[in-house]
Scaffold this motif. Structure first.
Motif, PDB file in Angstrom:
ATOM      1  N   LYS A  96     -48.902  64.555 -51.097  1.00 39.06           N
ATOM      2  CA  LYS A  96     -48.526  64.896 -52.473  1.00 39.06           C
ATOM      3  C   LYS A  96     -47.638  66.136 -52.512  1.00 39.06           C
ATOM      4  CE  LYS A  96     -50.371  65.366 -57.090  1.00 39.06           C
ATOM      5  NZ  LYS A  96     -51.564  65.168 -57.925  1.00 39.06           N
ATOM      6  N   LYS A 129     -53.931  63.291 -48.157  1.00 40.56           N
ATOM      7  CA  LYS A 129     -53.410  63.036 -49.507  1.00 40.56           C
ATOM      8  C   LYS A 129     -52.804  64.299 -50.105  1.00 40.56           C
ATOM      9  CE  LYS A 129     -56.364  59.118 -50.693  1.00 40.56           C
ATOM     10  NZ  LYS A 129     -57.452  58.651 -51.559  1.00 40.56           N
ATOM     11  N   ASN A 130     -53.441  65.441 -49.893  1.00 37.92           N
ATOM     12  CA  ASN A 130     -52.887  66.703 -50.401  1.00 37.92           C
ATOM     13  C   ASN A 130     -51.545  67.011 -49.751  1.00 37.92           C
ATOM     14  OD1 ASN A 130     -55.012  67.188 -52.162  1.00 37.92           O
ATOM     15  ND2 ASN A 130     -56.130  68.459 -50.706  1.00 37.92           N
ATOM     16  N   ARG A 131     -51.456  66.793 -48.443  1.00 41.97           N
ATOM     17  CA  ARG A 131     -50.198  67.048 -47.743  1.00 41.97           C
ATOM     18  C   ARG A 131     -49.102  66.078 -48.190  1.00 41.97           C
ATOM     19  NH1 ARG A 131     -51.718  66.729 -41.789  1.00 41.97           N
ATOM     20  NH2 ARG A 131     -49.568  67.341 -41.425  1.00 41.97           N
ATOM     21  N   GLU A 159     -48.996  72.330 -44.187  1.00 43.18           N
ATOM     22  CA  GLU A 159     -48.620  71.288 -45.149  1.00 43.18           C
ATOM     23  C   GLU A 159     -47.552  70.346 -44.615  1.00 43.18           C
ATOM     24  OE1 GLU A 159     -48.100  74.662 -46.165  1.00 43.18           O
ATOM     25  OE2 GLU A 159     -50.148  74.865 -46.873  1.00 43.18           O
ATOM     26  N   ASP A 204     -57.315  65.896 -47.041  1.00 43.88           N
ATOM     27  CA  ASP A 204     -56.249  66.716 -46.471  1.00 43.88           C
ATOM     28  C   ASP A 204     -54.926  65.950 -46.419  1.00 43.88           C
ATOM     29  OD1 ASP A 204     -55.419  69.177 -44.742  1.00 43.88           O
ATOM     30  OD2 ASP A 204     -54.835  67.430 -43.535  1.00 43.88           O
TER      31      ASP A 204
END
Length: 186
Positions: A174, A170-172, A132, A168
């Motif tokens: 966020k 965008k998730n990281r 992350e 991936d």
């Protein structure tokens, strides 16, 4: 490992980052009077006293409690980013492949969040696990099949890989954004 190919996604991530502020109902102001050169000396390991002094003055002048910096981590002189000298300094993120192994790509990220709280007087960054963490500029992704066509110099099934990469990233972003905001609230 020899760098084989870089897929620049030509995607504007700014609206997504703006949406993170909106989603949390956090008012923000884009500052235009920033001396960004001072951040080139940022170190995740060593002291950042000169930057912190600059940010303290910025908070005093603008009557801010905190400042969030979104910047590129790598440049040609940054010893912490091993690919910065091989990649375009304008590339913030993309998909990188190497000659070997033929079934692996690397998600390349050159965007980091830094934040400064006037109350604490320290420049920080969100700390998270390796998968992350935005400071790990390469995130290896392994596939069953060959991912790169050496003759055409293109990714095989590029759209699927690009979409997976953006999810991936965008998730990281966020996750790191949320950790940063939680830390600023304390």
């Amino acid at each position: 490992m020899k760098l084989n190919y870089v897929e620049d996604l030509n995607y504007d991530i700014k609206p997504y980052i703006d949406s993170l502020f909106i989603e949390k109902s956090i008012p923000y102001k884009k500052l235009t009077n920033i001396d960004f050169n001072i951040f080139e000396n940022f170190s995740p390991k060593y002291g950042n006293g000169k930057i912190e002094k600059y940010l303290s003055q910025l908070c005093d002048e603008g009557n801010f409690d905190s400042v969030i910096i979104i910047k590129a981590f790598g440049d040609k002189n940054n010893k912490y980013n091993i690919l910065a000298s091989d990649l375009s300094p304008d590339l913030d993120f993309g998909i990188v492949s190497f000659e070997n192994p033929k079934n692996k790509i690397m998600y390349y990220n050159n965007i980091i969040f830094l934040y400064y709280s006037k109350k604490e007087g320290k420049l920080k960054y969100p700390i998270s696990g390796k998968k992350e963490n935005l400071f790990y500029d390469l995130n290896p992704i392994k596939f069953e099949d060959v991912v790169f066509d050496a003759s055409t110099k293109n990714l095989i099934d590029a759209n699927t890989k690009k979409n997976s990469f953006l999810i991936d990233l965008k998730n990281r972003l966020k996750l790191n954004f949320n950790k940063m905001i939680e830390s600023l609230k304390d």
